[in-house]
Motif scaffolding. Structure first.
Motif, PDB file in Angstrom:
ATOM      1  N   ARG A 335     -43.294  -2.816  80.008  1.00 54.03           N
ATOM      2  CA  ARG A 335     -42.873  -3.146  78.663  1.00 54.03           C
ATOM      3  C   ARG A 335     -41.504  -2.634  78.435  1.00 54.03           C
ATOM      4  O   ARG A 335     -40.728  -3.074  77.416  1.00 54.03           O
ATOM      5  CB  ARG A 335     -43.850  -2.418  77.475  1.00 54.03           C
ATOM      6  N   SER A 338     -38.902  -4.917  79.741  1.00 53.06           N
ATOM      7  CA  SER A 338     -38.859  -6.121  78.730  1.00 53.06           C
ATOM      8  C   SER A 338     -38.096  -5.772  77.486  1.00 53.06           C
ATOM      9  O   SER A 338     -37.152  -6.550  77.049  1.00 53.06           O
ATOM     10  CB  SER A 338     -40.173  -6.672  78.272  1.00 53.06           C
ATOM     11  N   GLU A 345     -39.547 -11.830  78.248  1.00 56.63           N
ATOM     12  CA  GLU A 345     -39.758 -11.359  76.834  1.00 56.63           C
ATOM     13  C   GLU A 345     -41.239 -11.290  76.570  1.00 56.63           C
ATOM     14  O   GLU A 345     -41.720 -10.430  75.895  1.00 56.63           O
ATOM     15  CB  GLU A 345     -39.165 -12.436  76.027  1.00 56.63           C
ATOM     16  N   PHE A 346     -42.180 -12.196  77.126  1.00 51.57           N
ATOM     17  CA  PHE A 346     -43.552 -11.999  76.979  1.00 51.57           C
ATOM     18  C   PHE A 346     -44.097 -10.991  77.575  1.00 51.57           C
ATOM     19  O   PHE A 346     -45.222 -10.307  76.813  1.00 51.57           O
ATOM     20  CB  PHE A 346     -44.398 -13.167  77.479  1.00 51.57           C
ATOM     21  N   THR A 347     -43.746 -10.096  78.263  1.00 51.02           N
ATOM     22  CA  THR A 347     -44.341  -9.085  78.848  1.00 51.02           C
ATOM     23  C   THR A 347     -44.136  -7.776  77.808  1.00 51.02           C
ATOM     24  O   THR A 347     -44.683  -6.788  77.991  1.00 51.02           O
ATOM     25  CB  THR A 347     -43.765  -8.645  80.163  1.00 51.02           C
ATOM     26  N   LYS A 349     -44.803  -7.722  74.594  1.00 53.06           N
ATOM     27  CA  LYS A 349     -45.351  -8.177  73.350  1.00 53.06           C
ATOM     28  C   LYS A 349     -46.332  -6.904  73.021  1.00 53.06           C
ATOM     29  O   LYS A 349     -46.979  -6.434  73.947  1.00 53.06           O
ATOM     30  CB  LYS A 349     -46.238  -9.489  73.608  1.00 53.06           C
ATOM     31  N   MET A 350     -46.355  -6.502  71.810  1.00 54.91           N
ATOM     32  CA  MET A 350     -47.205  -5.328  71.246  1.00 54.91           C
ATOM     33  C   MET A 350     -48.179  -5.754  70.271  1.00 54.91           C
ATOM     34  O   MET A 350     -48.126  -6.636  69.547  1.00 54.91           O
ATOM     35  CB  MET A 350     -46.317  -4.226  70.707  1.00 54.91           C
ATOM     36  N   SER A 351     -49.534  -5.171  70.391  1.00 54.35           N
ATOM     37  CA  SER A 351     -50.485  -5.570  69.350  1.00 54.35           C
ATOM     38  C   SER A 351     -50.464  -4.630  68.284  1.00 54.35           C
ATOM     39  O   SER A 351     -49.490  -3.467  68.140  1.00 54.35           O
ATOM     40  CB  SER A 351     -52.134  -5.133  70.144  1.00 54.35           C
ATOM     41  N   HIS A 352     -51.063  -5.066  67.150  1.00 55.14           N
ATOM     42  CA  HIS A 352     -50.981  -4.100  66.111  1.00 55.14           C
ATOM     43  C   HIS A 352     -51.770  -2.783  66.147  1.00 55.14           C
ATOM     44  O   HIS A 352     -51.452  -1.762  65.356  1.00 55.14           O
ATOM     45  CB  HIS A 352     -51.687  -4.715  64.643  1.00 55.14           C
ATOM     46  N   PRO A 356     -49.584  -2.675  74.697  1.00 55.21           N
ATOM     47  CA  PRO A 356     -48.463  -3.561  75.247  1.00 55.21           C
ATOM     48  C   PRO A 356     -49.609  -4.728  75.855  1.00 55.21           C
ATOM     49  O   PRO A 356     -49.749  -4.821  77.054  1.00 55.21           O
ATOM     50  CB  PRO A 356     -47.922  -2.816  76.248  1.00 55.21           C
ATOM     51  N   GLY A 358     -48.891  -7.961  76.146  1.00 57.98           N
ATOM     52  CA  GLY A 358     -48.250  -8.577  77.126  1.00 57.98           C
ATOM     53  C   GLY A 358     -48.269  -8.187  78.593  1.00 57.98           C
ATOM     54  O   GLY A 358     -48.483  -9.130  79.465  1.00 57.98           O
ATOM     55  N   THR A 361     -51.732  -8.437  80.258  1.00 53.78           N
ATOM     56  CA  THR A 361     -52.086  -9.696  80.915  1.00 53.78           C
ATOM     57  C   THR A 361     -51.435  -9.936  81.982  1.00 53.78           C
ATOM     58  O   THR A 361     -52.319 -10.503  82.771  1.00 53.78           O
ATOM     59  CB  THR A 361     -51.562 -10.686  79.656  1.00 53.78           C
TER      60      THR A 361
END
Length: 495
Positions: A335, A338, A345-347, A349-352, A356, A358, A361
């Motif tokens: 992360r 990224s 970029e998709f790696t 991504k953070m959740s609320h 991390p 992305g 996954t």
């Protein structure tokens, strides 16, 4: 008229403090790890599959002298953790030494370090799921190893997706089980050795201190064996640096991190060297193998076979703990890459919840490759195959930490960062450790005693060429990273 002035008319001056380094990779994470969780993460990172499964084949190869291998590697690891501790206390970050390499050496080294570490950690995760397959086969020999490996991935990835607190709770429980179990094993081993010494052996035990020098001697296969087992020893210590990643999500890193780092040497002495010596005294070294955990073998030798199943559960827990820690430690640097435009970029991504998603996954997809390896090579075959491939990459990460620490010390001398209050070895120790790690890496790359010695150098050459090309492309497209320095000014008044 009075000449006394009650108000000082001296001008107000601004003094500039050392710049505060801000890493874009830290945005979005939430501090959720308590002091106890940090301590157990540090403990769990130092004790894992390398001890519970890998030690068996190493004892069979080096004999009781395996303890010397752990002492030598342990001294380097201790120096490394002290150096890392100074940087962690200066700036706690989830990017750990990937971020420190960027700040204190160069963006290029950070790029190489980040991607090599992500690759390394993913491969270690594959080792852990292979170990899960081995342990489950103890109870269910007919179950294909890839099935429990796949279930382990689903479970641990799910935990990491929930929150950092969920990760901490799982690691607290799993690390607690394996630490307590190692201590209990050492106590049982000491009792078995003492009982045998007084003529009251447990079961058919042949436990004895004399096993350390009989059956071929303390070095039954010569001094070279101490070097030949170093790959497995290096792998055993590979998770110790995870505590640096956790600093970025610790509730009180300035208080918890020094405690965790100072205890590294104690853990190494007790859990690794202590366990190796107890194992070597409970049975002749030739009775161990890589087919099962040496702890299970040793407990079976003193007639308490019921504990063998319990110990197998413990080492299964250790593998899940190692997988949990590895996934955590892989997602944060990925992360960070990224966020600094050095990974897709998709790696990033953070959740609320501050996880991390992305990066997690992507890691899940990589671990599935480990399941495929187990499907073709079997659980134990996949374990040894991957183990032999990761040791050089582990050393690269350690070398980066020492290089970053040298850069950190240069900036301290220049007044760019505050002087550390946490003690470390300094430049001389850094250079000595770099020389040792460099020599060890060269030996692993060109170990002519191995009939397939050319595999590691070819693999490393391919990785370096690919990363060099990728780094050039990325740096041309994004010459500057979002990481920045911010000058902090303070105002003081003359009295």
């Amino acid at each position: 008229m009075s000449t006394d002035q009650s108000i000082d008319s001296s001008p107000t001056v601004a003094s500039t403090a050392p710049p505060a380094y801000v890493d874009a990779g830290d945005a979005g994470f939430k501090p959720g790890l308590s002091n106890l969780q940090i301590q157990m993460i540090a403990l769990g990172g130092a004790v894992g599959t390398g001890l519970f499964l890998g030690v068996g084949s190493r004892i069979a190869q080096a004999g009781p002298a395996l303890a010397i291998s752990y002492i030598l590697a342990g001294l380097v690891v201790y120096a490394m953790m002290r150096a890392l501790g100074q940087m962690v206390l200066y700036r706690p970050t989830t990017g750990a030494f990937v971020s420190y390499a960027r700040e204190f050496v160069s963006d290029r080294l950070s790029f190489f370090t980040g991607w090599i570490y992500v690759t390394l950690a993913a491969m270690i995760g594959c080792v852990e799921i292979a170990a899960v397959g081995v342990y489950v086969n103890f109870w269910f020999p007919d179950v294909p190893g890839w099935i429990p490996a796949l279930l382990a991935i689903v479970f641990v990835i799910g935990v990491n997706l929930l929150s950092v607190r969920a990760f901490g709770v799982m690691e607290l429980g799993a690390a607690g089980i394996k630490i307590i179990s190692v201590i209990v094993f050492i106590i049982i081993g000491v009792i078995a050795i003492l009982m045998a010494a007084f003529g009251r052996p447990l079961g058919e035990s042949i436990a004895s201190v004399t096993n350390l020098w009989e059956h071929g001697g303390f070095m039954p296969n010569g001094g070279l064996a101490i070097v030949l087992v170093m790959q497995g020893v290096v792998f055993s210590f590979s998770g110790v640096e995870i505590v640096a990643n956790s600093a970025g999500e610790a509730k009180d890193p300035q208080r918890t991190m020094p405690k965790a780092i100072r205890s590294v040497m104690t853990r190494i002495l007790l859990f690794y060297i202590g366990s190796v010596l107890i194992l070597a005294m409970m049975l002749p070294f030739s009775d161990y193998s890589g087919d099962e955990s040496p702890f299970v073998t040793a407990l079976g030798s003193i007639g308490i076979t019921g504990l063998s199943g319990v110990m197998n559960f413990v080492v299964l827990t250790a593998a899940l703990s190692g997988l949990n820690a590895t996934i955590y430690a892989t997602a944060r640097p990925l992360r960070n890459l990224s966020a600094n435009k050095r990974a897709p970029e998709f790696t990033g991504k953070m959740s609320h919840r501050g996880t991390p998603v992305g990066a997690l996954t992507v890691i899940c997809g990589v671990l599935v490759i480990g399941v495929v390896l187990i499907l073709f090579f079997g659980a134990m075959g996949a374990f040894e195959l991957i183990l032999g491939s990761v040791s050089v990459l582990i050393l690269f990460g350690w070398i980066t930490i020492f290089l970053s620490h040298l850069g950190f010390l240069r900036q301290v001398d220049q007044g760019l960062v505050p002087a550390p209050t946490f003690r470390a070895g300094g430049r001389v120790v850094d250079y000595i450790c770099l020389a040792l790690l460099g020599a060890m890496a060269l030996w692993m790359l060109f170990n002519f005693t191995n009939p397939t010695w050319y595999y590691p150098p070819i693999a490393v050459a391919i990785v370096m060429v690919v990363l060099t090309i990728a780094c050039g492309i990325v740096r041309r497209k994004y010459p500057e990273t979002p990481t920045r320095t911010v000058a902090v000014t303070t105002v003081r008044e003359r009295s």
